[in-house]
Design an enzyme around this catalytic site. Structure first.
Site, mmCIF file in Angstrom:
data_model
loop_
_atom_site.group_PDB
_atom_site.id
_atom_site.type_symbol
_atom_site.label_atom_id
_atom_site.label_comp_id
_atom_site.label_asym_id
_atom_site.label_seq_id
_atom_site.Cartn_x
_atom_site.Cartn_y
_atom_site.Cartn_z
ATOM 1 N N LYS A 188 0.832 -1.216 0.000
ATOM 2 C CA LYS A 188 0.000 0.000 0.000
ATOM 3 C C LYS A 188 0.868 1.268 0.000
ATOM 4 O O LYS A 188 2.094 1.176 0.059
ATOM 5 C CB LYS A 188 -0.957 -0.053 1.186
ATOM 6 C CG LYS A 188 -1.892 -1.284 1.167
ATOM 7 C CD LYS A 188 -3.036 -1.157 0.167
ATOM 8 C CE LYS A 188 -3.650 -2.475 -0.264
ATOM 9 N NZ LYS A 188 -4.527 -3.130 0.678
HETATM 10 C C1 LIG Z 1 -5.540 -4.259 1.005
HETATM 11 C C2 LIG Z 1 -7.015 -4.028 1.074
HETATM 12 C C3 LIG Z 1 -7.771 -4.302 2.217
HETATM 13 C C4 LIG Z 1 -7.214 -5.067 3.371
HETATM 14 O O1 LIG Z 1 -6.109 -4.490 3.950
HETATM 15 P P1 LIG Z 1 -5.277 -5.341 5.029
HETATM 16 O O2 LIG Z 1 -4.506 -4.292 5.750
HETATM 17 O O3 LIG Z 1 -4.411 -6.274 4.255
HETATM 18 O O4 LIG Z 1 -6.248 -6.052 5.896
HETATM 19 C C5 LIG Z 1 -9.087 -3.927 2.257
HETATM 20 N N1 LIG Z 1 -9.671 -3.343 1.201
HETATM 21 C C6 LIG Z 1 -9.007 -3.090 0.068
HETATM 22 C C7 LIG Z 1 -9.714 -2.424 -1.060
HETATM 23 C C8 LIG Z 1 -7.663 -3.446 -0.041
HETATM 24 O O5 LIG Z 1 -7.002 -3.241 -1.197
#
Ligand SMILES: *Cc1c(COP(=O)(O)O)cnc(C)c1O
Length: 409
Positions: A188
């Site tokens: 991210k």
């Molecule tokens: C990555 C992601 C999540 C989950 O994030 P985590 O921190 O891995 O639990 C939720 N929603 C979207 C759209 C994502 O891309």
């Protein structure tokens, strides 16, 4: 042959390493002073000078979304409106609480949930709307918040992609929704390895999430060791979860957050270069933000048009054969066995999400890519499209790749 360019890599500097080492030496590994500092700095980042904004660190965005939906009372029989064009976590947490997601098709221009579809999907069971800012482009939050107000619904934003993103000039997280949840997963826009953050201005939601993220204990562990009350005492007020962030993760986050605007700048410049260099090809380029608004550019999603002489799968295969890692965001939820079978969904249930999925490709876009890396991606995209459009025998001579993994033959 050149080195393979992976689809995504985190950017970790000496600052993050030093901050983690500092935590290791301090002896405080789990939730403690670094987590408190990360929360305070995150709240300041989203809403400078607003003491009513709470930021609560958790060990993933999935955990954060689960906590918020629990805190607003989502339970069996309830419906939460969301998009099928997302990662499964968005809808999985709704099922964790025994409620049902109601999927609404996307706006094919932005790939985000279509507000008009939300209005049509509301029933007596609807409790909340869960928009997802896909790729880091804001949903139409003014429209969504107005629908929610008119129907007495809660709004929880999945901002896993949206740090930093603005809507109407305001940062996502500072709008009038009930809560916003960020992800710090390794790919991210900023990362803590694994981690997430809940941001809310609702004191009740904040308090419930604070208790439920750590076993339903009504005082955080850190306070137990610093307050003057007997150190051994605590009350369990609910069967809570184990969703707290460690100080090791928070240490990374503190340093990543300082770089968040620089990262966004770099991503924006790279997105602009892709836009300029890929124009005129049989591709649909990503939607731009509204004038004056900021796109986090977590993802750069292109779509092959009908004029492209290659399928999406073959395109990705050909890119990989030439050393470029691509990905697909997302396999819509109605294509996954669990969601498809549970709610009897077909590709026709959400035709716009299905169509977008069929031709969507995420190109590599991250701060550790060099300008040369990006130039190579652009060149290989052009070659791949050109070779696909060229009759096979000529193509082999032109590209010099005999039997060399050019898909679509
Ligand atoms: C990555 C992601 C999540 C989950 O994030 P985590 O921190 O891995 O639990 C939720 N929603 C979207 C759209 C994502 O891309």
């Amino acid at each position: 042959m050149d080195k393979f360019l992976p689809f995504a890599l985190p950017e970790i500097g000496e600052e993050e390493i030093a901050e983690v080492v500092d935590s290791l030496r301090s002896g405080w590994l789990t939730t403690g002073p670094k987590t408190q500092r990360f929360e305070a700095e995150f709240a300041r980042f989203i809403a400078p000078g607003d003491p009513l904004t709470h930021a609560l660190a958790v060990n993933s965005a999935t955990a954060g979304l689960h906590l918020v939906l629990e805190a607003i009372g989502i339970g069996p029989g309830d419906e939460v409106i969301t998009t099928p064009y997302t990662f499964t976590a968005t809808a999985g947490v709704i099922r964790h609480l025994g409620a049902d997601p109601v999927f609404v098709d996307i706006d094919p221009h932005t790939l985000n949930i279509d507000p008009a579809g939300i209005e049509r999907a509301i029933t007596r069971r609807t409790k909340a709307i869960l928009p997802v800012h896909i790729a880091g482009l804001s949903c139409e939050m003014k429209a969504i918040l107005s629908i929610a107000r008119r129907h007495g619904l809660r709004v929880v934003e999945d901002a896993a992609h949206a740090l930093p993103t603005t809507h109407g000039g305001r940062l996502i997280g500072s709008l009038d929704s009930d809560a916003t949840v960020y992800s710090f997963y390794a790919t991210k826009t900023i990362t803590t390895g694994e981690g997430g953050m809940i941001v809310t201005r609702d004191a009740e939601i904040a308090e419930r999430c604070r208790v439920m993220r750590l076993h339903g204990i009504n005082r955080v562990v850190f306070d137990r060791y610093t307050s003057t009350a007997p150190a051994w005492h605590y009350d369990v007020v609910a069967p809570g979860f184990k969703y707290n962030m460690t100080d090791l993760a928070a240490a990374i986050g503190i340093q990543q957050l300082k770089k968040a605007w620089d990262f966004q700048q770099r991503r924006q410049i790279m997105a602009g270069r892709y836009d300029d260099e890929l124009r005129g090809l049989p591709l649909r380029l990503p939607a731009r933000p509204h004038a004056g608004d900021i796109h986090s550019w977590h993802l750069y999603i292109i779509r092959l048009t009908a004029e492209a002489a290659i399928s999406r799968d073959d395109f990705i295969h050909a890119m990989a054969a030439r050393g470029i890692g691509c990905s697909v965001h997302f396999i819509p939820l109605h294509f996954h066995p669990y969601w498809r079978e549970r709610y009897q969904l077909t590709p026709q249930s959400y035709p716009l999400a299905s169509r977008a999925y069929g031709c969507a490709i995420s190109l590599p876009l991250y701060t550790r890519m060099t300008d040369d890396d990006q130039r190579k991606v652009i060149r290989v995209v052009r070659e791949t499209l050109r070779d696909a459009a060229t009759p096979a025998p000529v193509r082999m001579q032109a590209s010099g790749v005999a039997g060399g993994g050019v898909a679509g033959e």
